[in-house]
Design an enzyme around this catalytic site. Structure first.
Site, PDB file in Angstrom:
ATOM      1  N   HIS A  40      -4.084   0.764  -8.558  1.00  0.00           N
ATOM      2  CA  HIS A  40      -5.410   0.087  -7.983  1.00  0.00           C
ATOM      3  C   HIS A  40      -6.569   0.927  -7.318  1.00  0.00           C
ATOM      4  CE1 HIS A  40      -6.370  -4.092  -6.042  1.00  0.00           C
ATOM      5  NE2 HIS A  40      -7.361  -3.318  -5.950  1.00  0.00           N
ATOM      6  N   HIS A  47     -10.631   1.857  -7.693  1.00  0.00           N
ATOM      7  CA  HIS A  47     -12.018   1.352  -7.814  1.00  0.00           C
ATOM      8  C   HIS A  47     -12.967   2.432  -7.952  1.00  0.00           C
ATOM      9  CE1 HIS A  47     -11.747  -2.878  -7.051  1.00  0.00           C
ATOM     10  NE2 HIS A  47     -10.856  -2.651  -5.936  1.00  0.00           N
ATOM     11  N   ASP A 101      -9.640  -8.791  -9.665  1.00  0.00           N
ATOM     12  CA  ASP A 101      -9.600  -8.140  -8.495  1.00  0.00           C
ATOM     13  C   ASP A 101     -10.857  -8.272  -7.923  1.00  0.00           C
ATOM     14  OD1 ASP A 101      -8.472  -7.096  -6.360  1.00  0.00           O
ATOM     15  OD2 ASP A 101      -9.611  -5.109  -6.880  1.00  0.00           O
ATOM     16  N   HIS A 122      -2.247  -5.718  -3.522  1.00  0.00           N
ATOM     17  CA  HIS A 122      -2.447  -5.442  -2.062  1.00  0.00           C
ATOM     18  C   HIS A 122      -2.026  -6.831  -1.352  1.00  0.00           C
ATOM     19  CE1 HIS A 122      -5.909  -8.032  -3.083  1.00  0.00           C
ATOM     20  NE2 HIS A 122      -6.796  -7.005  -3.484  1.00  0.00           N
ATOM     21  N   ASP A 127      -6.103   0.676  -3.531  1.00  0.00           N
ATOM     22  CA  ASP A 127      -6.908  -0.124  -3.309  1.00  0.00           C
ATOM     23  C   ASP A 127      -8.386   0.755  -2.905  1.00  0.00           C
ATOM     24  OD1 ASP A 127      -8.909  -2.101  -3.564  1.00  0.00           O
ATOM     25  OD2 ASP A 127      -7.943  -3.345  -1.845  1.00  0.00           O
ATOM     26  N   PRO A 181     -16.605  -5.212   1.686  1.00  0.00           N
ATOM     27  CA  PRO A 181     -15.119  -4.879   2.163  1.00  0.00           C
ATOM     28  C   PRO A 181     -14.605  -3.555   1.243  1.00  0.00           C
ATOM     29  CG  PRO A 181     -15.074  -6.744   0.814  1.00  0.00           C
ATOM     30  CD  PRO A 181     -16.703  -6.378   0.845  1.00  0.00           C
TER      31      PRO A 181
END
Lengths: 425, 314
Positions: free
Chosen positions: A57, A59, A149, A229, A302, A320
């Site tokens: 996960h 980004h 996601d 998550h 994440d 967030p």
């Protein structure tokens, strides 16, 4: 290609730990055992040597938001965290809903060459929750995990169709569990703290309701599913029960949900705003219990870079997300007591299997195996500094905190990419 | 005291000192020339990211009575999205030379954040659903001076009625009235109470009729029409019937009970009777006291709070 020996470490393998040197040559492990001779020595004394970590996960923000992170800076942050493979989340701009976009992400990752970048795909076009992506074409292009996601797939009919259709292709859908109607305007966990701070609450129910729905959809369709998550005690219990019933599901938690409590928002610092939100101590304990008993398969970062500029907003306007790649091992090891074996399981072996890359990641340390390795310890203490990160962004919630346990070296495809905690290129 | 961000951050002593200083400011405000040179040469900037003409004018009047220079920065919600971060806005204004920021924002916590970006004092003029400390100060002053028992509200019961969940006024007042010794009772439909308030020093009741004849202060909160659209109450009519101050309920109030409202009132919703017909109404006193209470806060944060302002007119 270089050759060197990792000397003096403890090998962490599925069949046990043992002390041995590891000789790496031409991208593979040439020897595991005692070494002498004149190969360059990389000191691994006091360290564990395991397969490289795999993040389910991440980004990476490229294409579309290169001001926050690029595939290059994100790959470097990953390497520094001990990762040799990362799954790139598809909420880029353009979104990873088409073959040419995932091919760009993969190619750019190869060009950078610091870890393997595994593009995920969206479940719906543009992550808009309306039309399914071309799963067949994307699977053929090597995509294994599909997710919207950032948002959950709200429409239960669409989710059912996605599971039925994609299940046939052998790929896995990964859900971000959040009933959007229950979290409109939400900023932090709904509970005592948000009540006092007057911040709009993010109920645990929003996660649990979708998790419950999707567990039932898995039961109906028989297709596998991965849950991203998870953050609440009840979620862990639902996954535990569903696994007991033999349903083909896997689940991850993040290091921050294992370590940070919602009360940190009393500082009104937007660095603590994250989706799903930081929860209560009881939730943290339940998540740890899930990691310990195997209910939770993987710890995934994440990693969500945001520029200072975008975080310097009011809490309702700030995006967030928080950084995770460079601190994950230290945070996990500081937050809970895990054996080196369990650490390797949740950070490397299990996520490699879920990402369908266990032919080259999450392998045992043995002769002939591809040299994707992490060398780390559980004892050394270090202080996180936001100014000493290789990520392009600075939004770490751990700035100034002392962590115990650190990645010392990372070997990717036989090359030393991180040495003594510092990225080499 | 450098900032006033939240009632929670005050000690009882600080709260009562502000109330006592407000008495002094009330006296100044009653003079033929209601102006003293106490803050001459100081600059107070009102930075309102959310419109509130009444609160802004109240602060600016307070600043002017203390001879401070004022500047006003009104931010429409749209310009926040034009690319300038909150931090840029504050740093820019700060560079112009500001001694105190008076900040209003629709999001909780912004005044706290502002303190990180400026050396100036920061006064919270209302942040999201979080706090509105000067409102609580003026409310406490209005109530205590009406009862004439100094700063002590021991034995008094204050009912706060209405949309507590979305109310910064309620959060500040729960704390402030409790600090002065009052019992606070919340009266609201469950949909308009905060999700969890077990550790608040209050009790909650389900019906206004249950407490109406026992309370000393009835504090009515503004019922916003959009709450109805969000299905938090079935209709304003039903809200009014269950929680509004009707004639029948007004007749059941104790003879010396006070009625307060932070304004602006929704007549016919939370207040059905004409407040002019209520002997206990202190709604206009609240507005009057507001200026003096804000003078007291501005003086305290900008002077270090030790010496009362010089008495002479300018």
């Amino acid at each position: 290609m270089s050759s060197f020996v990792l000397r003096g470490g403890t090998i962490v393998n599925p069949d046990g730990n043992f002390n041995a040197d590891v000789v790496v040559r031409n991208g593979v492990i040439e020897l595991v055992g005692d070494t002498k001779g004149d190969l360059p020595v990389i000191d691994a004394t006091g360290c564990f040597v395991s397969s490289g970590f795999v993040d389910l996960h991440t980004h990476l923000r490229e294409p579309g938001k290169e001001e926050a992170e690029t595939i290059e800076t994100g790959s470097r942050a990953a390497a520094r965290g001990g990762y040799t493979a990362v799954v790139a989340m598809p909420n880029t701009d353009p979104a990873q809903d088409a073959v040419h976009v995932v091919e760009f992400v993969r190619a750019r990752g190869e060009q950078v060459g610091l870890c393997e970048v595994l593009p995920s795909g969206c479940i719906t076009i543009g992550r808009l929750g309306q039309q399914l992506v071309p799963f067949g074409a994307l699977a053929k292009a090597g995509v294994h995990l599909f997710t919207d996601d950032g948002t959950g797939v709200q429409d239960p009919l669409l989710m059912r169709r996605a599971l039925e259709y994609a299940g046939q292709l052998g790929v896995v859908l990964a859900q971000h569990c959040e009933v959007a109607r229950l979290t409109e305007g939400a900023v932090m966990h709904e509970g005592a703290c948000c009540s006092t701070l007057g911040l709009p609450g993010w109920p645990a129910l929003a996660e649990e309701l979708m998790l419950h729905r999707d567990i039932e959809l898995v039961r109906l369709t028989g297709s596998p599913m991965h849950f991203l998550h998870l953050s609440t005690a009840r979620s862990v219990e639902m996954v535990r029960q569903a696994k007991l019933e033999g349903l083909p599901i896997t689940a991850e938690v993040t290091p921050h949900h294992l370590s940070l409590v919602d009360e940190l928002l009393t500082s009104f610092d937007t660095v603590f705003k994250v989706n799903p939100p930081l929860r209560t101590r009881a939730d943290i304990e339940a998540l740890k219990g899930g990691v310990l008993d195997g209910t939770i398969d993987a710890i995934a970062t994440d990693h969500a870079p945001h520029s200072d500029h975008s975080k310097d907003q009011a809490l309702d306007a700030a995006p967030p997300g928080m950084l995770g790649l460079e601190t994950s091992l230290g945070v996990v090891n500081t937050s809970m007591s895990l054996s080196p074996r369990r650490i390797a399981e949740v950070l490397s072996w299990n996520p490699a299997r879920i990402a369908n890359v266990s032919d080259r990641h999450g392998r045992p340390i043995a002769v002939g195996e591809p040299a994707n390795l992490a060398v780390w310890d559980c004892a050394s203490e270090w202080v996180v500094s936001r100014d000493h990160l290789v990520s392009k962004s600075r939004n770490t919630p751990y700035d100034g905190m002392t962590l115990r346990g650190r990645v010392r070296h990372t070997v990717f495809r036989g090359e030393l990419v991180v040495k003594d905690g510092e990225a080499l290129k | 005291m450098k900032h006033l961000l939240s009632i929670d951050e005050l000690t009882v002593e600080q709260l009562t000192a502000l109330l006592d200083l407000t008495d002094h400011m009330v006296e100044i405000s009653s003079r033929p020339v209601p102006k003293v040179p106490a803050l001459r040469g100081r600059t107070v900037a009102s930075v309102f990211f959310e419109d509130s003409t009444r609160t802004r004018l109240s602060f600016e009047t307070a600043a002017k009575r203390l001879s401070a220079d004022t500047m006003t920065f009104n931010v429409g919600t749209s310009s926040v999205n034009k690319g300038e971060s909150l931090r840029d806005t504050i740093e820019t204004l700060s560079a112009m030379g500001v001694d105190a920021f008076v900040v209003r924002h629709k999001s909780s916590g912004v005044p706290h954040m502002v303190t990180e970006w400026t050396d100036a004092s920061v006064i919270n003029a209302g942040d999201g659903w979080h706090q509105h400390p000067t409102q609580a100060l003026l409310d406490c002053h209005t109530v205590t001076r009406s009862f004439g028992t100094g700063n002590d509200l021991t034995g008094r019961t204050v009912a706060i009625v209405g949309d507590v969940k979305h109310s910064r006024v309620a959060r500040s007042n729960v704390r402030a009235f409790t600090m002065l010794g009052a019992d606070v009772v919340l009266v609201a439909p469950r949909t308009l109470l905060p999700p969890e308030f077990i550790d608040w020093p209050i009790r909650a009741v389900d019906s206004l009729d249950e407490v109406i004849s026992d309370i000393d202060v009835l504090y009515l909160l503004r019922m916003q029409r959009e709450r109805m659209d969000a299905a938090l109450v079935p209709s304003l009519g039903e809200y009014s019937a269950r929680f509004g101050l009707t004639r029948q309920r007004a007749d059941r109030l104790k003879s010396d009970a006070l009625v307060l409202h932070p304004g602006p009132m929704n007549r016919g919703v939370e207040i059905v009777v004409d407040p002019a017909d209520l002997p206990g109404s202190r709604i206009l006193d609240q507005v009057r006291t507001g200026v003096s209470a804000r003078m007291s806060v501005l003086y305290t944060v900008l002077s270090g709070g030790s010496v009362p302002p010089a008495g002479g007119a300018e």
